[in-house]
Every structure is written in structure tokens, then in C-alpha cells.
Design a protein around this motif. Structure first.
Motif, mmCIF file in Angstrom:
data_model
loop_
_atom_site.group_PDB
_atom_site.id
_atom_site.type_symbol
_atom_site.label_atom_id
_atom_site.label_comp_id
_atom_site.label_asym_id
_atom_site.label_seq_id
_atom_site.Cartn_x
_atom_site.Cartn_y
_atom_site.Cartn_z
ATOM 1 N N LYS A 43 0.771 -1.283 0.175
ATOM 2 C CA LYS A 43 -0.004 -0.051 0.100
ATOM 3 C C LYS A 43 0.754 1.167 -0.038
ATOM 4 O O LYS A 43 0.585 2.224 -0.579
ATOM 5 N N SER A 44 1.966 1.131 0.762
ATOM 6 C CA SER A 44 2.923 2.485 0.724
ATOM 7 C C SER A 44 3.438 2.677 -0.535
ATOM 8 O O SER A 44 3.614 3.657 -1.094
ATOM 9 N N GLU A 45 3.784 1.424 -1.201
ATOM 10 C CA GLU A 45 4.244 1.807 -2.841
ATOM 11 C C GLU A 45 3.332 2.128 -3.681
ATOM 12 O O GLU A 45 3.380 2.933 -4.454
ATOM 13 N N HIS A 46 2.120 1.740 -3.561
ATOM 14 C CA HIS A 46 0.899 2.069 -4.435
ATOM 15 C C HIS A 46 0.685 3.739 -4.039
ATOM 16 O O HIS A 46 0.642 4.418 -4.979
ATOM 17 N N GLN A 47 0.853 4.163 -2.747
ATOM 18 C CA GLN A 47 0.768 5.517 -2.659
ATOM 19 C C GLN A 47 1.904 6.432 -3.190
ATOM 20 O O GLN A 47 1.738 7.471 -3.731
ATOM 21 N N GLU A 48 3.123 5.996 -3.041
ATOM 22 C CA GLU A 48 4.278 6.756 -3.440
ATOM 23 C C GLU A 48 4.079 6.830 -5.242
ATOM 24 O O GLU A 48 4.311 7.775 -5.708
ATOM 25 N N VAL A 49 3.752 5.693 -5.974
ATOM 26 C CA VAL A 49 3.743 5.863 -7.307
ATOM 27 C C VAL A 49 2.328 6.658 -7.711
ATOM 28 O O VAL A 49 2.691 7.467 -8.415
ATOM 29 N N THR A 50 1.297 6.533 -7.028
ATOM 30 C CA THR A 50 0.175 7.661 -7.267
ATOM 31 C C THR A 50 0.942 8.971 -6.966
ATOM 32 O O THR A 50 0.036 9.840 -7.601
ATOM 33 N N SER A 51 1.233 9.188 -6.010
ATOM 34 C CA SER A 51 1.779 10.652 -5.623
ATOM 35 C C SER A 51 2.936 11.034 -6.810
ATOM 36 O O SER A 51 2.799 12.345 -7.340
ATOM 37 N N LEU A 52 3.703 10.339 -7.368
ATOM 38 C CA LEU A 52 4.561 10.782 -8.552
ATOM 39 C C LEU A 52 3.769 10.766 -9.724
ATOM 40 O O LEU A 52 3.902 11.727 -10.486
ATOM 41 N N PHE A 53 2.644 9.975 -10.099
ATOM 42 C CA PHE A 53 1.718 10.433 -11.109
ATOM 43 C C PHE A 53 1.235 11.723 -10.807
ATOM 44 O O PHE A 53 1.019 12.654 -11.885
ATOM 45 N N ASP A 54 0.691 12.135 -9.590
ATOM 46 C CA ASP A 54 0.063 13.455 -9.372
ATOM 47 C C ASP A 54 1.301 14.665 -9.702
ATOM 48 O O ASP A 54 0.759 15.422 -10.429
ATOM 49 N N GLU A 55 2.510 14.276 -9.317
ATOM 50 C CA GLU A 55 3.557 15.142 -9.514
ATOM 51 C C GLU A 55 3.895 15.281 -11.223
ATOM 52 O O GLU A 55 4.053 16.191 -11.462
ATOM 53 N N LEU A 56 3.810 14.231 -11.706
ATOM 54 C CA LEU A 56 3.994 14.210 -13.187
ATOM 55 C C LEU A 56 2.961 15.215 -13.965
ATOM 56 O O LEU A 56 3.381 15.815 -14.819
ATOM 57 N N ALA A 57 1.893 15.076 -13.505
ATOM 58 C CA ALA A 57 0.837 15.868 -14.238
ATOM 59 C C ALA A 57 0.832 17.120 -14.331
ATOM 60 O O ALA A 57 0.591 17.971 -15.320
ATOM 61 N N SER A 58 1.627 17.921 -13.401
ATOM 62 C CA SER A 58 2.031 19.307 -13.508
ATOM 63 C C SER A 58 3.467 19.497 -13.500
ATOM 64 O O SER A 58 3.803 20.810 -13.256
ATOM 65 N N ALA A 59 4.246 18.656 -13.865
ATOM 66 C CA ALA A 59 5.694 18.962 -14.092
ATOM 67 C C ALA A 59 5.999 19.510 -15.462
ATOM 68 O O ALA A 59 5.220 19.379 -16.438
ATOM 69 N N GLU A 60 7.104 20.088 -15.512
ATOM 70 C CA GLU A 60 7.539 20.810 -16.807
ATOM 71 C C GLU A 60 8.271 19.366 -17.660
ATOM 72 O O GLU A 60 8.708 18.453 -17.063
ATOM 73 N N PRO A 61 8.518 19.851 -18.974
ATOM 74 C CA PRO A 61 8.993 18.634 -19.623
ATOM 75 C C PRO A 61 10.117 17.969 -19.251
ATOM 76 O O PRO A 61 10.281 16.814 -19.238
ATOM 77 N N ALA A 62 11.074 18.934 -18.665
ATOM 78 C CA ALA A 62 12.353 18.415 -18.245
ATOM 79 C C ALA A 62 12.175 17.401 -17.234
ATOM 80 O O ALA A 62 12.897 16.438 -16.904
ATOM 81 N N GLU A 63 11.138 17.684 -16.229
ATOM 82 C CA GLU A 63 11.004 16.926 -14.984
ATOM 83 C C GLU A 63 10.178 15.567 -15.301
ATOM 84 O O GLU A 63 10.239 14.625 -14.674
ATOM 85 N N GLN A 64 9.466 15.738 -16.421
ATOM 86 C CA GLN A 64 8.623 14.588 -16.868
ATOM 87 C C GLN A 64 9.447 13.319 -17.308
ATOM 88 O O GLN A 64 9.007 12.250 -16.751
ATOM 89 N N GLU A 65 10.316 13.475 -17.772
ATOM 90 C CA GLU A 65 11.414 12.281 -18.192
ATOM 91 C C GLU A 65 11.926 11.811 -16.819
ATOM 92 O O GLU A 65 11.836 10.472 -16.733
ATOM 93 N N VAL A 66 12.407 12.446 -15.982
ATOM 94 C CA VAL A 66 12.806 11.856 -14.816
ATOM 95 C C VAL A 66 11.904 11.341 -13.914
ATOM 96 O O VAL A 66 11.945 10.354 -13.410
ATOM 97 N N LEU A 67 10.913 11.968 -13.844
ATOM 98 C CA LEU A 67 9.511 11.224 -13.049
ATOM 99 C C LEU A 67 9.078 9.975 -13.893
ATOM 100 O O LEU A 67 8.778 9.093 -12.971
ATOM 101 N N SER A 68 8.913 10.264 -14.931
ATOM 102 C CA SER A 68 8.363 9.014 -15.789
ATOM 103 C C SER A 68 9.473 7.668 -15.634
ATOM 104 O O SER A 68 9.070 6.772 -15.413
ATOM 105 N N GLU A 69 10.766 7.951 -15.677
ATOM 106 C CA GLU A 69 11.807 6.917 -15.295
ATOM 107 C C GLU A 69 11.624 6.263 -14.123
ATOM 108 O O GLU A 69 11.738 5.170 -13.929
ATOM 109 N N GLU A 70 11.468 7.111 -13.009
ATOM 110 C CA GLU A 70 11.535 6.669 -11.566
ATOM 111 C C GLU A 70 9.833 5.923 -11.459
ATOM 112 O O GLU A 70 10.035 4.864 -10.895
ATOM 113 N N ILE A 71 8.958 6.429 -12.294
ATOM 114 C CA ILE A 71 7.796 5.589 -11.998
ATOM 115 C C ILE A 71 7.730 4.343 -12.762
ATOM 116 O O ILE A 71 7.370 3.489 -12.120
#
Length: 181
Positions: A20-48
Motif C-alpha cells: 500500500k505504501s508503494e501504491h501511494q508513492e507511485v500515485t503521488s509521483l503520477f500526481d506530480e508528473l501531471a503538473s511537471a515541466e517537460p524536463a522533469e517529466q522524463e525523470v519522473l516517468s523513469e522513476e515511475i
């Protein structure tokens, strides 16, 4: 495995709490990705993608086989469905990993993965996890197994990333030497 009532070891994570903790972590990363700048999107998508890949592997290697053994046949169908959902998510992950942020369908593919993962998480947490809590599985011991396997996979991926970087460096040195001739 027999369910333990009280472990007395506060550092040990129950398998379902860990997941459940991992689920929450990935959900938060997806939320962060939605408002991220293109440069941040690549890093976040790799982490996700890395987190989802490791998460899926530990569930498939440890949780799902134990769940199939512990659950009645009708309930075990939830595990079969989860495995099919994992296969679809892995296909999307592979597609994302092969894309560039500038690709026309990059954001749409990430959005589809996000929706798939949210659906999968809801089914797991609302349907499968309560059945596992009521089973005879030792979820504390399984939590330890999941955490150890996750650490192994992450260590392996760090080694592979370092190997990939050194291979690129070697390749670049070889090209540079050839250009001077």
C-alpha cells in the motif's frame, strides 16, 4: 506460512502495508508528473517505470503465488486478473521507456499507465488485500521477503545502470580515438 498475531518487531513491515505504501508513492509521483515541466517529466516517468517494474516483479514472485495457494479458486481469480493487468502495465512501461518526451503520444501513454495503475491499485486494496488479511498467510514474514527482494532488484538495477553508463563511456572513447586518425 502461518499468520503471526504480534511480532514485536516494529521494523518489520506487513506485506500489505508495504505494498500500500508503494501504491501511494507511485500515485503521488503520477500526481506530480501531471503538473511537471517537460524536463522533469522524463525523470519522473523513469522513476515511475522503475518503481512499477520492481513492484510488479515482487508481487508476481512472492505475493501472487502465495495468494493463489491461500485463497479459494473463485477468489484466486482476482490474482489471475492482477497478473493480466500487470502484463498490460508492463507493455505500457516498455512503450514509455522506448519513447522520447517529445513524442506525440508520450503524455497520453503515461496517462493511460496512470489510469491502469489506479484501477489495479483500487482492485488490489479493496478486493484482494482484505481476503489476504483474513487468510492464514504470515503477512509479516511475507513483508520481509518482499522488502528483501525489492532491495535486491533495486541494487541490480543500480549495477545495470552503472554498467550501461560505463559502456557508453567506453564507446564514446573508442569513437573519439577513431576520429583522430
Amino acid at each position: 506460512m502461518v499468520k503471526s498475531k504480534v511480532t514485536g518487531e516494529s521494523e518489520r513491515a506487513n506485506a500489505l502495508e508495504l505494498l500500500k505504501s508503494e501504491h501511494q508513492e507511485v500515485t503521488s509521483l503520477f500526481d506530480e508528473l501531471a503538473s511537471a515541466e517537460p524536463a522533469e517529466q522524463e525523470v519522473l516517468s523513469e522513476e515511475i517505470c522503475q518503481k512499477l517494474t520492481v513492484h510488479a516483479q515482487i508481487e508476481e514472485e512472492i505475493l501472487y503465488p502465495a495468494a493463489k495457494d491461500a485463497l479459494e479458486a473463485d477468489d484466486a481469480d482476482l490474482v489471475n486478473e492482477a497478473e493480466v493487468e500487470h502484463a498490460s502495465a508492463k507493455d505500457l512501461i516498455a512503450k514509455i521507456e522506448g519513447m522520447d518526451v517529445s513524442d506525440e503520444s508520450y503524455k497520453a501513454t503515461l496517462k493511460a499507465l496512470s489510469e491502469y495503475v489506479k484501477h489495479h491499485v483500487q482492485e488490489e486494496e479493496d478486493e484482494l488485500f482484505p481476503l489476504l488479511e483474513a487468510s492464514d498467510l504470515d503477512l509479516d514474514e511475507m513483508g520481509t521477503q518482499l522488502a528483501e527482494r525489492k532491495a535486491e532488484l533495486l541494487a541490480d538495477s543500480d549495477v545495470e545502470a552503472a554498467d550501461d553508463e560505463s559502456a557508453v563511456d567506453l564507446h564514446d572513447d573508442t569513437e573519439a580515438e577513431g576520429e583522430g586518425d
